[in-house]
Design an enzyme around this catalytic site. Structure first.
Site, PDB file in Angstrom:
ATOM      1  N   ARG A  89      19.456  71.066  26.875  1.00 21.68           N
ATOM      2  CA  ARG A  89      19.413  71.945  28.044  1.00 21.68           C
ATOM      3  C   ARG A  89      19.655  71.082  29.282  1.00 21.68           C
ATOM      4  O   ARG A  89      18.876  70.175  29.562  1.00 21.68           O
ATOM      5  CB  ARG A  89      18.043  72.644  28.119  1.00 21.68           C
ATOM      6  CG  ARG A  89      17.867  73.443  29.376  1.00 21.68           C
ATOM      7  CD  ARG A  89      16.561  74.239  29.393  1.00 21.68           C
ATOM      8  NE  ARG A  89      16.458  74.866  30.695  1.00 21.68           N
ATOM      9  CZ  ARG A  89      15.576  74.532  31.647  1.00 21.68           C
ATOM     10  NH1 ARG A  89      14.657  73.611  31.419  1.00 21.68           N
ATOM     11  NH2 ARG A  89      15.602  75.123  32.809  1.00 21.68           N
ATOM     12  N   HIS A 133      19.157  74.740  39.040  1.00 23.94           N
ATOM     13  CA  HIS A 133      17.924  73.959  38.965  1.00 23.94           C
ATOM     14  C   HIS A 133      17.734  73.314  40.339  1.00 23.94           C
ATOM     15  O   HIS A 133      17.701  72.093  40.472  1.00 23.94           O
ATOM     16  CB  HIS A 133      17.996  72.945  37.830  1.00 23.94           C
ATOM     17  CG  HIS A 133      16.657  72.438  37.338  1.00 23.94           C
ATOM     18  ND1 HIS A 133      16.254  72.519  36.019  1.00 23.94           N
ATOM     19  CD2 HIS A 133      15.627  71.845  37.990  1.00 23.94           C
ATOM     20  CE1 HIS A 133      15.035  71.975  35.888  1.00 23.94           C
ATOM     21  NE2 HIS A 133      14.635  71.554  37.082  1.00 23.94           N
ATOM     22  N   GLU A 179      12.692  77.905  37.030  1.00 27.76           N
ATOM     23  CA  GLU A 179      11.438  77.906  37.792  1.00 27.76           C
ATOM     24  C   GLU A 179      11.572  78.552  39.170  1.00 27.76           C
ATOM     25  O   GLU A 179      11.499  77.883  40.199  1.00 27.76           O
ATOM     26  CB  GLU A 179      10.870  76.484  37.905  1.00 27.76           C
ATOM     27  CG  GLU A 179      10.487  75.913  36.563  1.00 27.76           C
ATOM     28  CD  GLU A 179       9.505  74.747  36.639  1.00 27.76           C
ATOM     29  OE1 GLU A 179       9.198  74.282  37.747  1.00 27.76           O
ATOM     30  OE2 GLU A 179       9.016  74.334  35.574  1.00 27.76           O
ATOM     31  N   ASN A 307       8.778  77.360  30.860  1.00 28.04           N
ATOM     32  CA  ASN A 307       8.386  75.957  30.983  1.00 28.04           C
ATOM     33  C   ASN A 307       6.863  75.937  30.994  1.00 28.04           C
ATOM     34  O   ASN A 307       6.250  76.630  31.812  1.00 28.04           O
ATOM     35  CB  ASN A 307       8.910  75.370  32.289  1.00 28.04           C
ATOM     36  CG  ASN A 307      10.437  75.397  32.374  1.00 28.04           C
ATOM     37  OD1 ASN A 307      11.124  75.732  31.405  1.00 28.04           O
ATOM     38  ND2 ASN A 307      10.965  75.031  33.521  1.00 28.04           N
ATOM     39  N   TYR A 309       3.426  73.619  31.096  1.00 30.34           N
ATOM     40  CA  TYR A 309       2.783  72.320  31.322  1.00 30.34           C
ATOM     41  C   TYR A 309       1.266  72.431  31.418  1.00 30.34           C
ATOM     42  O   TYR A 309       0.543  71.606  30.876  1.00 30.34           O
ATOM     43  CB  TYR A 309       3.312  71.688  32.620  1.00 30.34           C
ATOM     44  CG  TYR A 309       4.755  71.246  32.555  1.00 30.34           C
ATOM     45  CD1 TYR A 309       5.089  69.981  32.090  1.00 30.34           C
ATOM     46  CD2 TYR A 309       5.790  72.096  32.942  1.00 30.34           C
ATOM     47  CE1 TYR A 309       6.417  69.571  32.020  1.00 30.34           C
ATOM     48  CE2 TYR A 309       7.116  71.688  32.880  1.00 30.34           C
ATOM     49  CZ  TYR A 309       7.424  70.430  32.418  1.00 30.34           C
ATOM     50  OH  TYR A 309       8.732  70.018  32.341  1.00 30.34           O
ATOM     51  N   GLU A 367      10.857  73.961  28.663  1.00 30.73           N
ATOM     52  CA  GLU A 367      10.333  72.649  29.065  1.00 30.73           C
ATOM     53  C   GLU A 367       8.888  72.540  28.616  1.00 30.73           C
ATOM     54  O   GLU A 367       8.123  73.495  28.713  1.00 30.73           O
ATOM     55  CB  GLU A 367      10.336  72.444  30.588  1.00 30.73           C
ATOM     56  CG  GLU A 367      11.692  72.224  31.197  1.00 30.73           C
ATOM     57  CD  GLU A 367      11.626  71.985  32.709  1.00 30.73           C
ATOM     58  OE1 GLU A 367      10.583  71.516  33.212  1.00 30.73           O
ATOM     59  OE2 GLU A 367      12.634  72.290  33.371  1.00 30.73           O
TER      60      GLU A 367
HETATM   61  C1  GBH Z   1       9.291  71.181  36.081  1.00 26.99           C
HETATM   62  O1  GBH Z   1       8.380  71.503  37.098  1.00 26.99           O
HETATM   63  C2  GBH Z   1      10.726  71.082  36.563  1.00 26.99           C
HETATM   64  O2  GBH Z   1      11.537  72.125  36.074  1.00 26.99           O
HETATM   65  C3  GBH Z   1      11.362  69.761  36.271  1.00 26.99           C
HETATM   66  O3  GBH Z   1      12.513  69.620  37.043  1.00 26.99           O
HETATM   67  C4  GBH Z   1      10.356  68.658  36.493  1.00 26.99           C
HETATM   68  O4  GBH Z   1      10.892  67.390  36.447  1.00 26.99           O
HETATM   69  C5  GBH Z   1       9.292  68.815  35.441  1.00 26.99           C
HETATM   70  O5  GBH Z   1       8.810  70.113  35.362  1.00 26.99           O
HETATM   71  C6  GBH Z   1       8.117  67.865  35.590  1.00 26.99           C
HETATM   72  O6  GBH Z   1       7.468  68.063  36.790  1.00 26.99           O
HETATM   73  O7  GBH Z   1       6.643  67.824  43.088  1.00 26.99           O
HETATM   74  O8  GBH Z   1       4.713  66.769  44.047  1.00 26.99           O
HETATM   75  O9  GBH Z   1       5.661  68.694  45.108  1.00 26.99           O
HETATM   76  C7  GBH Z   1       7.026  71.599  36.682  1.00 26.99           C
HETATM   77  C8  GBH Z   1       6.143  72.420  37.591  1.00 26.99           C
HETATM   78  C9  GBH Z   1       5.500  72.785  39.839  1.00 26.99           C
HETATM   79  C10 GBH Z   1       5.120  70.660  38.904  1.00 26.99           C
HETATM   80  C11 GBH Z   1       5.465  72.204  41.244  1.00 26.99           C
HETATM   81  C12 GBH Z   1       5.086  70.017  40.269  1.00 26.99           C
HETATM   82  C13 GBH Z   1       4.960  70.405  42.630  1.00 26.99           C
HETATM   83  C14 GBH Z   1       4.324  69.078  42.864  1.00 26.99           C
HETATM   84  N1  GBH Z   1       5.984  71.809  38.893  1.00 26.99           N
HETATM   85  N2  GBH Z   1       4.698  70.965  41.295  1.00 26.99           N
HETATM   86  S1  GBH Z   1       5.401  68.036  43.845  1.00 26.99           S
END
Ligand code: GBH
Length: 461
Positions: A89, A133, A179, A307, A309, A367
């Site tokens: 992806r 993205h 997202e 996604n 987490y 993700e």
């Molecule tokens: C995803 O976001 C993204 O799709 C991807 O690009 C990214 O690399 C990956 O996960 C890991 O983070 O950035 O300090 O402002 C995950 C969800 C929501 C996590 C917003 C970070 C903001 C913190 N994200 N959050 S910051």
């Protein structure tokens, strides 16, 4: 003969694998890996502008070079193959294709993705492409205020139709937007991501609406212009309510919470209506929309990607709205990112809610993964035991879901390799493959071996 419970055979045979044909892949995004930010006719994106603005990104890092995937894609495809990924992806940089956002296409931009897709297919890896993205053409930010304008939603659909017409002979799965929640809330609410705006509620609600409208318009444009049978979905970081104790009342509370908290995104895209509670709480700041908008927004999809987490622990309450979100305990374990609270059950409940709330028939985990310290030993190897711990626990919950019939078709690990982690710069590593940022040398971590074995045996190992 019962199996001797002390034998390795017993450990290995007791639990079922993932369903037959389950897709194991890895994921990345254009701005985070490509580099070549101003090469081959590419236009500036809002991420180029944001990262070039002093103070926005940790250590002043930028994606100007990132991990130079634009020039090293062949090596990266070879590495994917080596770690046993059968799907990939990736995202397409809109300003590579349309440097001004609209108007004349840049053939060199498309040519890069042509080369990448051909390389993937030649190596037996199925391409899954995300159209957005987060790297909006800066021209559209300047011209129309970006996502504050309905015109941006229309321009996105034109770009989506054009691109899928060109690639859908080989790319059979597309995600419209990655997202919605993150780029809207963090890009236009807190201002921590590009374009770095802190909009008041009414304007923020309008951005939300334009994002889901862009998705719906794109789905229609793709159906019109892409090859027949092209599969279309989205990739959203669903906010997933996890019942803190698994009893019927807390499960019901977690479901209600999940539907309401995602009201501006998944809920409206899958139901075609804003919930009463959402509109009521927005009051005079509610988004302006028409009935036709809602029809477009709920255009039927072939699959839904999520996604996953973090968990949101929820319990039932006596008083309205009947649920409550719990604060994380101060000692709740987290991974390397400040926001990354650990909750493997999220990978059970998130797809479960999609099935239960909206009857989704085909789900992808687009993700899942984590940041870790990943310090190479003297011999260069990275023993990321914490990432393996994370993966094994989350995947065990995913398997719990599939073995109960939750229709999850595939899983994409975030990320293939270490990359530019948005405002955190290069400081937080999410890859299965380590990248030395001084030399750009790639080295698979121990977690890559874990992934390879999981994919090869189609079970949690
Ligand atoms: C995803 O976001 C993204 O799709 C991807 O690009 C990214 O690399 C990956 O996960 C890991 O983070 O950035 O300090 O402002 C995950 C969800 C929501 C996590 C917003 C970070 C903001 C913190 N994200 N959050 S910051």
């Amino acid at each position: 003969m019962p199996i001797d419970p002390t034998s390795a055979e017993a450990c290995l045979s007791a639990t079922p694998g993932l369903p037959q044909g389950f897709v194991w892949g890895t994921a990345t995004a254009a701005y985070q890996i490509e580099g070549a930010w101003n090469e081959a006719g590419k236009g500036e994106s809002i991420w180029d502008r944001f990262a070039h603005t002093p103070g926005k990104i940790k250590n002043g890092d930028t994606g100007d070079v990132a991990v130079d995937h634009y020039h090293r894609y062949k090596e990266d495809v070879r590495l994917m193959k080596e770690i046993g990924a059968k799907a990939y992806r990736f995202s397409i940089s809109w300003p590579r294709i349309f440097p001004d956002g609209t108007g004349a296409a840049n053939p060199q931009g498309l040519a890069f993705y042509d080369r990448l897709v051909d390389e993937l297919i030649a190596n037996g890896i199925a391409p899954y492409a995300t159209l957005y993205h987060w790297d909006l053409p800066q021209a559209l930010q300047d011209r129309w205020g970006g996502w504050e304008s309905r015109d941006t939603a229309k321009a996105f659909a034109d770009y989506a139709g054009y691109l899928t017409e060109k690639l859908s002979d080989r790319v059979r799965h597309f995600f419209t937007i990655n997202e919605f929640t993150t780029f809207v809330e963090w890009g236009h609410g807190t201002g921590l991501l590009a374009p770095g705006l802190k909009l008041p509620p009414a304007r923020l609600n309008q951005v939300r609406h334009h994002a889901v409208l862009a998705h719906g318009l794109a789905v229609r444009a793709i159906r019109e212009r892409a090859a027949p049978g092209t599969k279309i979905g989205l990739a959203e970081n669903i906010v997933a309510g996890v019942p803190v104790i698994e009893t019927a009342e807390h499960i019901a509370a977690a479901e209600r919470y999940t539907r309401e908290i995602n009201a501006g995104y998944l809920t409206v895209m899958l139901e075609g209506r804003y919930t009463d509670a959402f509109l009521k709480s927005a009051g005079a700041d509610a988004p302006k929309f028409t009935g036709e908008d809602l029809e477009i927004i709920k255009s039927p999809l072939d699959f839904v990607g999520i996604n996953v987490y973090v968990p949101k622990y929820v319990r039932a309450t006596q008083s309205a709205p009947g649920y409550e979100v719990l604060e994380f305990s101060k000692s709740h374990p987290r991974m390397a990112s400040f926001w990354h609270m650990i909750g493997p059950e999220a990978l059970y409940w998130a797809p479960h809610h999609l099935m239960k709330l909206w009857n989704v028939k085909d789900i992808y985990i687009t993700e899942n993964g984590c940041g870790a310290a990943d310090e190479p030993a003297a011999d260069g190897t990275v023993t990321d035991s914490d990432r393996i711990m994370f993966q094994r626990n989350y995947l065990t919950q995913l398997r719990r879901a599939t073995s109960e019939g939750v229709p999850v078709r595939g899983y994409f690990h975030w990320s293939l390799m270490d990359n530019f982690e948005w405002s955190a710069g290069f400081g937080t590593r999410f890859g299965l493959i380590h990248v030395d940022y001084a030399t750009l040398k790639r080295t698979p971590k121990l977690s890559a071996s874990f992934f390879r074995t999981v994919a090869a045996e189609n079970r949690v190992v």
